[in-house]
Motif scaffolding. Structure first.
Motif, short mmCIF file in Angstrom:
data_model
loop_
_atom_site.label_atom_id
_atom_site.label_comp_id
_atom_site.label_asym_id
_atom_site.label_seq_id
_atom_site.Cartn_x
_atom_site.Cartn_y
_atom_site.Cartn_z
N ASP A 1 -49.75 20.69 -54.96
CA ASP A 1 -50.39 21.93 -54.54
C ASP A 1 -50.17 23.03 -55.57
O ASP A 1 -49.17 23.03 -56.31
CB ASP A 1 -49.83 22.39 -53.20
N ALA A 2 -51.09 24.00 -55.59
CA ALA A 2 -50.98 25.14 -56.49
C ALA A 2 -51.30 26.42 -55.74
O ALA A 2 -52.14 26.45 -54.84
CB ALA A 2 -51.93 24.98 -57.68
N TYR A 3 -50.61 27.50 -56.12
CA TYR A 3 -50.81 28.82 -55.56
C TYR A 3 -50.85 29.82 -56.72
O TYR A 3 -50.21 29.61 -57.74
CB TYR A 3 -49.68 29.22 -54.62
N THR A 4 -51.58 30.90 -56.51
CA THR A 4 -51.60 31.98 -57.49
C THR A 4 -51.02 33.24 -56.85
O THR A 4 -51.42 33.63 -55.76
CB THR A 4 -53.02 32.28 -57.99
N ILE A 5 -50.07 33.86 -57.53
CA ILE A 5 -49.55 35.16 -57.14
C ILE A 5 -49.84 36.12 -58.27
O ILE A 5 -49.43 35.90 -59.41
CB ILE A 5 -48.04 35.12 -56.85
N ARG A 6 -50.60 37.18 -57.96
CA ARG A 6 -50.86 38.21 -58.98
C ARG A 6 -49.81 39.30 -58.83
O ARG A 6 -49.59 39.84 -57.75
CB ARG A 6 -52.25 38.81 -58.83
N LEU A 7 -49.18 39.61 -59.96
CA LEU A 7 -48.16 40.65 -60.00
C LEU A 7 -48.67 41.81 -60.82
O LEU A 7 -49.30 41.62 -61.87
CB LEU A 7 -46.87 40.14 -60.65
N ARG A 8 -48.41 43.01 -60.36
CA ARG A 8 -48.53 44.18 -61.22
C ARG A 8 -47.12 44.68 -61.43
O ARG A 8 -46.38 44.92 -60.49
CB ARG A 8 -49.42 45.25 -60.60
N LEU A 9 -46.74 44.79 -62.70
CA LEU A 9 -45.36 45.06 -63.05
C LEU A 9 -45.16 46.53 -63.32
O LEU A 9 -45.90 47.15 -64.08
CB LEU A 9 -44.96 44.26 -64.30
N GLY A 10 -44.14 47.09 -62.67
CA GLY A 10 -43.74 48.46 -62.94
C GLY A 10 -42.46 48.44 -63.75
O GLY A 10 -42.38 47.82 -64.80
N GLU A 11 -41.44 49.09 -63.25
CA GLU A 11 -40.14 49.00 -63.87
C GLU A 11 -39.51 47.66 -63.51
O GLU A 11 -40.02 46.92 -62.67
CB GLU A 11 -39.25 50.15 -63.38
N SER A 12 -38.39 47.36 -64.18
CA SER A 12 -37.69 46.12 -63.85
C SER A 12 -37.35 46.10 -62.36
O SER A 12 -36.92 47.12 -61.80
CB SER A 12 -36.40 46.01 -64.67
N HIS A 13 -37.55 44.98 -61.72
CA HIS A 13 -37.35 44.78 -60.29
C HIS A 13 -38.44 45.44 -59.45
O HIS A 13 -38.32 45.48 -58.24
CB HIS A 13 -35.98 45.27 -59.81
N GLN A 14 -39.48 45.97 -60.07
CA GLN A 14 -40.54 46.63 -59.32
C GLN A 14 -41.84 45.85 -59.52
O GLN A 14 -42.39 45.82 -60.62
CB GLN A 14 -40.72 48.08 -59.77
N PHE A 15 -42.32 45.24 -58.45
CA PHE A 15 -43.54 44.46 -58.50
C PHE A 15 -44.44 44.85 -57.34
O PHE A 15 -43.98 45.17 -56.27
CB PHE A 15 -43.25 42.95 -58.36
N ILE A 16 -45.73 44.82 -57.57
CA ILE A 16 -46.70 44.80 -56.51
C ILE A 16 -47.35 43.42 -56.59
O ILE A 16 -47.76 42.99 -57.67
CB ILE A 16 -47.74 45.91 -56.65
N ALA A 17 -47.45 42.72 -55.49
CA ALA A 17 -47.88 41.33 -55.54
C ALA A 17 -48.88 41.00 -54.46
O ALA A 17 -48.86 41.61 -53.38
CB ALA A 17 -46.66 40.40 -55.41
N GLU A 18 -49.76 40.05 -54.75
CA GLU A 18 -50.68 39.54 -53.74
C GLU A 18 -50.88 38.04 -53.97
O GLU A 18 -50.86 37.56 -55.11
CB GLU A 18 -52.02 40.28 -53.77
N LEU A 19 -51.05 37.33 -52.87
CA LEU A 19 -51.28 35.90 -52.92
C LEU A 19 -52.79 35.66 -52.96
O LEU A 19 -53.53 36.16 -52.13
CB LEU A 19 -50.67 35.22 -51.69
N LEU A 20 -53.21 34.89 -53.95
CA LEU A 20 -54.63 34.61 -54.14
C LEU A 20 -54.90 33.11 -53.93
O LEU A 20 -54.03 32.29 -54.19
CB LEU A 20 -55.07 34.99 -55.56
N PRO A 21 -56.11 32.77 -53.50
CA PRO A 21 -56.44 31.34 -53.42
C PRO A 21 -56.53 30.75 -54.82
O PRO A 21 -56.90 31.45 -55.77
CB PRO A 21 -57.81 31.33 -52.72
N TYR A 22 -56.19 29.47 -54.94
CA TYR A 22 -56.33 28.82 -56.23
C TYR A 22 -57.17 27.57 -56.05
O TYR A 22 -56.89 26.78 -55.18
CB TYR A 22 -54.96 28.46 -56.83
#
Length: 245
Positions: free
Chosen positions: A224-245
């Protein structure tokens, strides 16, 4: 679905509120394509498989062929692979241009990074055992109820497991910042990173990054495969969403 992933003083992930448009002020996207390795004999027999270095079952090429076709034509800015055999063999099947040079080195474009931090949880003395073999062991039953507090004999604590995955995420941040500083322009498409790893690792990464997910929210099957899109801010700071793959 978005979140801010931070660090509390006690070292546990915390989730804070985000603005109405949380993607607006952060400039770097990164897509993690998380792949679980193909089937092994112990997977088929429903045995715990942590750091034991089993290879894939015969017929893995056919099992993984749909994923190989989906990956055709996709380029990756970086490729990470657990250093265990079942993941290395999976990578060779789904990305045939990766050539195994030795146990510790793969050659591909881009180079493959064999990453011990992406190993499955170490089950210690319970590795290779089934539920039926362990169900009458009191420590095992306690571990099933509270895996964060109980460590398998000879195995890895939950805190150590989470900390090495957190360290891996930190290294992604550091690499992405370094890559950004070397580029004159930012592409419209976020750089994709392929990660070939284990079921427990995928579960825990999703739990750490995606709001509303606990360890059991995902049930990644072999291949199985999954995609997680991250937007990176400072270290330890992420905005994330799970996308279909």
């Amino acid at each position: 679905m978005t979140l801010k992933y931070g660090m509390e003083e006690k070292g546990k992930p915390s989730f804070g509120s985000v603005s109405e448009d949380p993607w607006r002020d952060l400039k770097r996207d990164l897509e993690l394509v998380l792949v679980r390795h193909g089937n092994t004999r112990w997977n088929r027999e429903r045995r715990y498989l942590g750091h034991s270095d089993l290879g894939l079952l015969a017929g893995a090429e056919q099992e993984l062929e749909p994923l190989r076709r989906r990956l055709q034509g996709q380029s990756f800015a970086r490729i990470y692979c657990s250093d265990l055999k079942r993941c290395r063999q999976t990578l060779q099947i789904i990305l045939p241009e990766s050539a195994l040079k030795s146990r510790h080195a793969l050659s591909a474009k881009p180079p493959v990074i064999l990453e011990p931090r992406l190993r499955e949880l170490h089950f210690g003395d319970w590795d290779g055992k089934t539920y039926g073999m362990l169900k009458n062991v009191s420590l095992y039953r306690s571990w099933l109820d509270k895996p964060q507090r109980i460590t398998p004999p000879g195995g890895e604590s939950w805190a150590d497991f989470v900390n090495r995955l957190r360290s891996f995420l930190d290294s992604l941040y550091e690499w992405d910042i370094a890559m950004e500083s070397q580029q004159n322009t930012v592409s419209d498409a976020p750089p994709a990173v392929l990660v070939v790893t284990h079921g427990g690792v995928i579960r825990q990464l999703a739990c750490m990054l995606i709001p509303g997910h606990d360890f059991w929210s995902l049930n990644p099957k072999p291949g199985d495969a999954y995609t997680i899109r991250l937007r990176l801010g400072e270290s330890h700071q992420f905005i994330a969403e799970l996308l279909p793959y």
